[in-house]
Design a protein around this motif. Structure first.
Motif, short mmCIF file in Angstrom:
data_model
loop_
_atom_site.label_atom_id
_atom_site.label_comp_id
_atom_site.label_asym_id
_atom_site.label_seq_id
_atom_site.Cartn_x
_atom_site.Cartn_y
_atom_site.Cartn_z
N ASN A 119 0.87 -1.16 -0.21
CA ASN A 119 0.00 0.05 0.01
C ASN A 119 0.99 1.28 0.09
OD1 ASN A 119 -1.49 2.16 0.62
ND2 ASN A 119 -2.87 1.02 2.11
N PRO A 120 0.79 2.25 -1.21
CA PRO A 120 1.74 3.25 -1.13
C PRO A 120 1.65 4.28 0.14
CG PRO A 120 0.37 2.98 -3.19
CD PRO A 120 0.01 2.02 -2.19
N ASN A 121 0.35 4.19 0.88
CA ASN A 121 0.43 4.99 2.14
C ASN A 121 1.24 4.43 3.02
OD1 ASN A 121 -1.12 6.88 0.84
ND2 ASN A 121 -3.24 5.37 1.33
N MET A 122 1.78 3.15 3.28
CA MET A 122 2.51 2.51 3.96
C MET A 122 3.86 2.44 3.78
SD MET A 122 0.06 1.86 6.20
CE MET A 122 0.99 0.85 7.36
N VAL A 123 4.23 3.05 2.71
CA VAL A 123 5.75 2.91 2.23
C VAL A 123 6.49 3.98 3.04
CG1 VAL A 123 7.21 3.48 0.10
CG2 VAL A 123 5.10 2.04 -0.23
N VAL A 124 7.66 3.47 3.39
CA VAL A 124 8.52 4.30 3.84
C VAL A 124 10.08 4.47 3.12
CG1 VAL A 124 7.68 4.12 6.19
CG2 VAL A 124 9.33 2.34 5.53
N ALA A 125 10.79 5.22 3.75
CA ALA A 125 12.21 5.53 3.05
C ALA A 125 12.95 3.99 2.98
CB ALA A 125 12.86 6.61 3.60
N GLU A 126 12.89 3.42 4.35
CA GLU A 126 13.73 2.24 4.32
C GLU A 126 13.23 1.23 3.20
OE1 GLU A 126 12.83 3.95 6.70
OE2 GLU A 126 14.47 4.75 7.49
N ASP A 127 12.17 1.52 2.75
CA ASP A 127 11.83 0.45 1.63
C ASP A 127 12.58 0.37 0.30
OD1 ASP A 127 9.82 -0.96 3.04
OD2 ASP A 127 8.36 0.84 2.42
N PHE A 128 13.49 1.59 0.22
CA PHE A 128 14.23 1.92 -0.88
C PHE A 128 15.87 1.82 -0.50
CE2 PHE A 128 10.19 4.18 -1.50
CZ PHE A 128 9.67 3.74 -2.69
N LEU A 129 15.99 1.43 0.45
CA LEU A 129 17.40 1.46 1.06
C LEU A 129 17.93 -0.13 1.28
CD1 LEU A 129 19.67 2.96 2.63
CD2 LEU A 129 18.41 2.69 4.72
N PHE A 130 18.86 -0.30 1.12
CA PHE A 130 20.07 -1.50 1.24
C PHE A 130 21.10 -0.66 1.90
CE2 PHE A 130 23.15 -4.58 0.55
CZ PHE A 130 22.30 -5.75 0.86
N ARG A 131 21.78 -1.79 2.76
CA ARG A 131 23.12 -1.30 3.62
C ARG A 131 23.86 -2.34 3.61
NH1 ARG A 131 22.55 3.84 6.29
NH2 ARG A 131 20.40 4.05 6.98
N GLY A 132 25.07 -2.25 3.44
CA GLY A 132 26.07 -3.53 3.50
C GLY A 132 26.95 -3.80 2.46
N LEU A 133 26.79 -3.10 1.13
CA LEU A 133 27.77 -3.36 0.02
C LEU A 133 29.20 -2.91 0.33
CD1 LEU A 133 25.59 -2.87 -3.41
CD2 LEU A 133 26.33 -5.18 -1.97
N ASN A 134 29.17 -2.53 1.45
CA ASN A 134 30.78 -1.96 1.74
C ASN A 134 31.45 -3.08 2.45
OD1 ASN A 134 28.76 -1.49 4.03
ND2 ASN A 134 30.63 -0.59 5.11
#
Length: 230
Positions: free
Chosen positions: A52-67
């Motif tokens: 649901n677009p109303n439930m989307v947050v910035a973290e849905d577009f974030l991945f950490r760890g390729l370093n």
């Protein structure tokens, strides 16, 4: 110099990923379609169900760890760290993904294909021998052609969609590469694993005929442990 190289590779990767958005997978019909975990879904779609677009947050577009380096303590001496829609839900419908590949000395990313994506690889560290093989030529008298070369830091190489390709660390130090792929879920078919490690096994009579070797050779290969690269 090292920071400049990393920055250049990062900019190139971002530009490449943007281009890939138009190269494969269906075009998006909305701003975004953050993937929902559908492992228990009763309906399967070609892609992922949208959050649901109303439930989307910035973290849905974030991945950490390729370093972080991948653990290369395995029979192949390599490790692929993927960032596909399965790791980054915000990639859903965007037609792109990325990987980090770490190679120990003599580490190999074995011959494999991505059935749904072209791959562009950027070498940041080390020396790799890389290549791909063409599909069967129309003239049966000709052989599949190999395109192979050596890569050094800052070099970029492209593997066309669906073609068998590989990377081998020929240097004496660890190597690191990043790659962009033109699909949110490019898929991987590791040739040796698929042929000799399938479950259930392919009938040895088929492989004996295909490879023109004795049955005991095929049975030996089928008895080995085949390590998946991803």
């Amino acid at each position: 110099m090292k920071m400049a190289l990393v920055s250049l590779a990062t900019i190139f990767a971002i530009a490449s990923f943007a281009t890939f958005g138009y190269a494969s997978d269906p075009s998006p019909l909305q701003d975004f379609c953050v993937a929902v975990n559908d492992t228990e879904a009763f309906v399967f779609v070609n892609g992922k169900i949208c959050k649901n677009p109303n439930m989307v947050v910035a973290e849905d577009f974030l991945f950490r760890g390729l370093n972080k380096p991948g653990n290369t303590s395995n029979p192949l001496g390599s490790r692929v760290t993927p960032v596909t829609v399965n790791q980054l839900p915000g990639l859903n419908t965007l037609g792109i993904s990325a990987v980090r590949i770490d190679y120990a000395p003599n580490g190999l990313n074995p011959p494999h294909t991505h059935p749904r994506a072209t791959e562009i690889l950027i070498l940041l560290k080390g020396t790799l021998y890389v290549g791909f093989v063409t599909s069967n030529p129309a003239d049966p008298a000709l052989k599949n052609k190999l395109f192979a070369t050596y890569l050094h830091p800052g070099d970029v190489f492209v593997f066309p969609q669906g073609l068998i390709h590989f990377q081998f660390n020929v240097g004496k130090t660890n190597a690191v590469a990043f790659a962009g792929l033109s699909s949110q879920n490019p898929g991987v078919i590791t040739i040796a694993n698929a042929v000799f490690g399938s479950d259930p096994p392919i009938d040895p009579a088929v492989l004996t005929k295909a490879f023109q070797v004795e049955k005991d050779v095929i049975e030996y290969l089928q008895a080995q442990f085949w390590w998946n690269i991803d």
